[in-house]
Design a protein around this motif. Structure first.
Motif, PDB file in Angstrom:
ATOM      1  N   UNK A 191       4.145 -18.567  -2.251  1.00 26.36           N
ATOM      2  CA  UNK A 191       2.861 -19.281  -2.182  1.00 26.36           C
ATOM      3  C   UNK A 191       2.121 -18.957  -0.883  1.00 26.36           C
ATOM      4  N   UNK A 192       2.820 -18.956   0.234  1.00 25.93           N
ATOM      5  CA  UNK A 192       2.179 -18.675   1.526  1.00 25.93           C
ATOM      6  C   UNK A 192       1.721 -17.225   1.606  1.00 25.93           C
ATOM      7  N   UNK A 193       2.524 -16.295   1.115  1.00 27.22           N
ATOM      8  CA  UNK A 193       2.158 -14.874   1.127  1.00 27.22           C
ATOM      9  C   UNK A 193       0.949 -14.647   0.218  1.00 27.22           C
ATOM     10  N   UNK A 194       0.976 -15.249  -0.954  1.00 29.70           N
ATOM     11  CA  UNK A 194      -0.142 -15.088  -1.894  1.00 29.70           C
ATOM     12  C   UNK A 194      -1.437 -15.645  -1.305  1.00 29.70           C
ATOM     13  N   UNK A 195      -1.365 -16.810  -0.682  1.00 27.12           N
ATOM     14  CA  UNK A 195      -2.554 -17.398  -0.059  1.00 27.12           C
ATOM     15  C   UNK A 195      -3.095 -16.487   1.044  1.00 27.12           C
TER      16      UNK A 195
ATOM     17  N   UNK B 204      -9.733 -13.141   4.581  1.00 26.63           N
ATOM     18  CA  UNK B 204     -10.696 -12.057   4.844  1.00 26.63           C
ATOM     19  C   UNK B 204     -10.257 -11.104   5.963  1.00 26.63           C
ATOM     20  N   UNK B 205      -9.605 -11.607   6.981  1.00 26.58           N
ATOM     21  CA  UNK B 205      -9.187 -10.730   8.082  1.00 26.58           C
ATOM     22  C   UNK B 205      -8.062  -9.793   7.641  1.00 26.58           C
TER      23      UNK B 205
ATOM     24  N   UNK C 259       5.433 -17.017   8.469  1.00 29.47           N
ATOM     25  CA  UNK C 259       4.219 -16.980   9.293  1.00 29.47           C
ATOM     26  C   UNK C 259       3.494 -15.646   9.137  1.00 29.47           C
ATOM     27  N   UNK C 260       4.057 -14.753   8.335  1.00 34.48           N
ATOM     28  CA  UNK C 260       3.441 -13.451   8.096  1.00 34.48           C
ATOM     29  C   UNK C 260       4.388 -12.555   7.325  1.00 34.48           C
ATOM     30  N   UNK C 261       3.973 -11.304   7.207  1.00 39.04           N
ATOM     31  CA  UNK C 261       4.824 -10.318   6.535  1.00 39.04           C
ATOM     32  C   UNK C 261       4.743  -9.007   7.297  1.00 39.04           C
ATOM     33  N   UNK C 262       5.788  -8.216   7.147  1.00 38.22           N
ATOM     34  CA  UNK C 262       5.867  -6.924   7.822  1.00 38.22           C
ATOM     35  C   UNK C 262       6.625  -5.986   6.899  1.00 38.22           C
TER      36      UNK C 262
ATOM     37  N   UNK D 101       0.987  -8.369   8.731  1.00 41.46           N
ATOM     38  CA  UNK D 101      -0.087  -9.345   8.732  1.00 41.46           C
ATOM     39  C   UNK D 101       0.471 -10.687   9.160  1.00 41.46           C
ATOM     40  N   UNK D 102      -0.294 -11.391   9.980  1.00 42.18           N
ATOM     41  CA  UNK D 102       0.100 -12.726  10.432  1.00 42.18           C
ATOM     42  C   UNK D 102      -0.862 -13.716   9.781  1.00 42.18           C
ATOM     43  N   UNK D 103      -0.323 -14.813   9.288  1.00 46.79           N
ATOM     44  CA  UNK D 103      -1.146 -15.816   8.615  1.00 46.79           C
ATOM     45  C   UNK D 103      -2.213 -16.353   9.576  1.00 46.79           C
TER      46      UNK D 103
END
Length: 183
Positions: free
Chosen positions: A30-34, A39-40, A85-88, A103-105
């Motif tokens: 859910x957090x990754x999808x959001x 936009x950034x 808090x993000x993905x790598x 990407x960091x949330x």
């Protein structure tokens, strides 16, 4: 030469006590999808925002990337709470070279998460996976990613021009970190 050997995820999360890198799990979706609609993040990454179809099989696709040796997708999590808090992602170009994308949330930016995560991933790639080089590419207008590369000890190799979808030409700064531990 394309990388073809399976990659084993780290046996324990890669952590510096503040952030942890670990394989993705269903509760992270859910957090990754959001964040994929932010936009950034959309401005700098080529990935499409996650729709319902992309959400189905998300964990299984990640596991297949590890098995195929194409990539090592990880979640950046808070080391204390384990909340994403993000993905790598480490994307393999060959048995000796890979690129890093992250990407960091939005709500977690400005806390030094990206450099911490990139340092951890680069160290693991160079020491445990025995890669010779990790590449970080960033649009020259993406000052935050340029700073991350510099903070992590990457050396600027080149700037290249490429066609961008709907954006005309864009300039990409190419950085590399070689088989030494990042600072």
């Amino acid at each position: 030469m394309v990388h073809t050997r399976p990659i084993e995820p780290p046996t324990a999360p890669l952590t510096d006590g503040t952030v942890a890198l670990r394989p993705r799990r269903e509760p992270d979706l859910a957090a990754i999808a959001e964040a994929s609609h932010d936009p950034e993040i959309r401005r700098w990454l080529d990935d499409e925002p996650m729709d319902a179809q992309a959400r189905r099989g998300w964990v299984a696709r990640g596991e297949e990337l590890w098995r195929s040796g194409k990539a090592a997708p990880l979640v950046i999590a808070d080391a204390v709470t384990d909340e994403p808090v993000g993905s790598i992602n480490l994307q393999f170009r060959s048995d000796t070279e890979a690129t890093v994308a992250y990407g960091v949330f939005p709500q977690c930016r400005g806390r030094g998460i990206a450099p911490r995560a990139v340092r951890l991933l680069a160290h693991w790639a160079l020491s445990d996976l025995k890669l010779e080089r990790v590449i970080l590419e960033a649009d020259v207008r993406n000052t935050a990613s340029i700073r991350v590369a510099e903070k992590c000890g990457f050396h600027r190799l080149d700037t290249r021009s490429e066609t961008a979808a709907g954006d005309g030409q864009q300039s990409i700064a190419v950085f590399a970190l070689y088989d030494s531990v990042p600072g």
